[in-house]
Design a protein around this motif. Structure first.
Motif, PDB file in Angstrom:
ATOM      1  N   VAL A 106      -3.891   4.729   2.344  1.00  0.00           N
ATOM      2  CA  VAL A 106      -4.292   4.794   0.936  1.00  0.00           C
ATOM      3  C   VAL A 106      -4.881   3.451   0.508  1.00  0.00           C
ATOM      4  O   VAL A 106      -4.666   2.415   1.142  1.00  0.00           O
ATOM      5  N   LYS A 107      -5.592   3.508  -0.601  1.00  0.00           N
ATOM      6  CA  LYS A 107      -6.189   2.301  -1.168  1.00  0.00           C
ATOM      7  C   LYS A 107      -5.112   1.450  -1.834  1.00  0.00           C
ATOM      8  O   LYS A 107      -4.248   1.977  -2.551  1.00  0.00           O
ATOM      9  N   PRO A 108      -5.110   0.139  -1.596  1.00  0.00           N
ATOM     10  CA  PRO A 108      -4.148  -0.722  -2.298  1.00  0.00           C
ATOM     11  C   PRO A 108      -4.250  -0.527  -3.814  1.00  0.00           C
ATOM     12  O   PRO A 108      -5.339  -0.395  -4.370  1.00  0.00           O
ATOM     13  N   GLY A 109      -3.106  -0.476  -4.463  1.00  0.00           N
ATOM     14  CA  GLY A 109      -3.076  -0.221  -5.895  1.00  0.00           C
ATOM     15  C   GLY A 109      -2.773   1.221  -6.223  1.00  0.00           C
ATOM     16  O   GLY A 109      -2.331   1.536  -7.340  1.00  0.00           O
ATOM     17  N   THR A 110      -3.041   2.126  -5.253  1.00  0.00           N
ATOM     18  CA  THR A 110      -2.684   3.540  -5.436  1.00  0.00           C
ATOM     19  C   THR A 110      -1.455   3.901  -4.599  1.00  0.00           C
ATOM     20  O   THR A 110      -1.047   5.065  -4.572  1.00  0.00           O
ATOM     21  N   ASN A 154       6.939   2.842   2.172  1.00  0.00           N
ATOM     22  CA  ASN A 154       5.678   2.189   1.819  1.00  0.00           C
ATOM     23  C   ASN A 154       5.579   0.939   2.692  1.00  0.00           C
ATOM     24  O   ASN A 154       6.222  -0.068   2.432  1.00  0.00           O
ATOM     25  N   ARG A 155       4.771   1.015   3.744  1.00  0.00           N
ATOM     26  CA  ARG A 155       4.687  -0.066   4.738  1.00  0.00           C
ATOM     27  C   ARG A 155       3.653  -1.118   4.354  1.00  0.00           C
ATOM     28  O   ARG A 155       3.390  -2.041   5.140  1.00  0.00           O
ATOM     29  N   THR A 156       3.065  -1.006   3.179  1.00  0.00           N
ATOM     30  CA  THR A 156       1.988  -1.888   2.700  1.00  0.00           C
ATOM     31  C   THR A 156       0.872  -1.935   3.756  1.00  0.00           C
ATOM     32  O   THR A 156       0.632  -0.965   4.458  1.00  0.00           O
ATOM     33  N   ASN A 157       0.166  -3.072   3.852  1.00  0.00           N
ATOM     34  CA  ASN A 157      -0.906  -3.201   4.850  1.00  0.00           C
ATOM     35  C   ASN A 157      -0.449  -4.039   6.052  1.00  0.00           C
ATOM     36  O   ASN A 157      -1.275  -4.567   6.793  1.00  0.00           O
TER      37      ASN A 157
END
Length: 298
Positions: A23-27, A89-92
């Motif tokens: 997913v796009k960061p922030g979403t 949520n593993r972030t990037n």
């Protein structure tokens, strides 16, 4: 995994089912909540008792170093509440480390948004296949005490599987082997077999055959009797209603054989059960009225 205990809850070798959703960061928060809802709905859809499930959010001392947030779905096994699956949520972190050590640019080019570049965040769902199997068995399993011919210590085992996951969806049972009932029942099974997982059983008393299907977790039984030859109806039995003692806690209704595939559709199982209960209530009302009339006559 090197420790084995609690049957197949933890094994040396196991099957893991994982999904990573980019997913796009922030979403990421929005999608994280979306997948939490989807995974919770999966268990509800398949008939798991929801009071046996709960969420467990990872605290600061539990949260993995790469995770922004993480929740476990826990089920109340016989040994207590244990993790069934996780949503994270593993972030990037994964793609950033891959870029760092491989030298490959892992940025995503969003062509629908002016070729914007970013390293996606990852929402992960992770569930153990064998652990889910154990959960469904535990959730469906019930030992019921029944009084049979004066024996107060008579028990039967019932598996309350949802039709979608039951090994056998419908069993076809001729009341007798003779007089063409077996042949008619086999014809009905052949038709149902095109769309459902079926079983055919003509061995032994009808009550014992119902019990065998109870133990196998079969949600529906179709009994072919002499009326079936006359008017094309069969006795259609929905397991688990707990209302008709003489048929082993099943609700009984009559349906036309031409309507069987639609009736057995798992999406309509709830409606079928409600119709069966209403039919039973009407039958009980008639019986009570007759008993009242007989009492007045005396």
């Amino acid at each position: 995994e090197i420790v084995t205990k609690n049957f197949i809850f933890r094994t040396r070798e196991f099957e893991q089912m994982e999904m990573q959703f980019f997913v796009k960061p922030g979403t990421d928060d929005e999608w994280f909540n979306y997948w939490r809802e989807q995974r919770w709905a999966f268990y509800k859809k398949h008939g798991v008792r929801m009071d046996k499930l709960r969420w467990h959010q990872h605290g600061p001392d539990e949260l993995a170093h790469y995770a922004k947030d993480a929740y476990d779905i826990e089920y109340e096994f016989p040994m207590g509440f244990k993790e069934l699956e996780g949503v994270h949520n593993r972030t990037n972190f994964d793609l950033t480390r891959h870029t760092e050590y491989s030298g490959k640019d892992m940025q995503y080019i969003d062509q629908d948004n002016g070729n914007e570049r970013y390293i996606p965040y990852i929402i992960e769902t992770s569930a153990g296949l064998t652990r889910n199997l154990l959960m469904f068995l535990c959730d469906a399993y019930e030992e019921q005490k029944v009084a049979d011919k004066g024996n107060d210590d008579d028990w039967r085992t019932v598996l309350h599987f949802h039709p979608v996951i039951a090994p056998i969806t419908v069993a076809v049972l001729p009341l007798m082997k003779k007089d063409g009932l077996a042949e008619l029942a086999q014809d009905i099974q052949a038709e149902l077999r095109e769309d459902f997982r079926t079983d055919y059983d003509q061995s032994g008393a009808i009550g014992k055959r119902y019990r065998r299907q109870d133990e196998a977790g079969t949600p529906f039984c179709v009994t072919v009797d002499y009326d079936s030859k006359e008017d094309g109806t069969v006795t259609y039995v929905v397991v688990g209603s707990g209302m008709v003692q003489i048929f082993h806690n099943r609700a009984i209704m009559l349906v036309d054989t031409a309507e069987l595939p639609d009736e057995i559709d798992s999406k309509r199982a709830g409606e079928a059960l409600e119709r069966a209960k209403e039919q039973l209530r009407q039958k009980q009302s008639i019986q009570e009225h007759r008993m009242s009339q007989a009492s007045l006559a005396r």
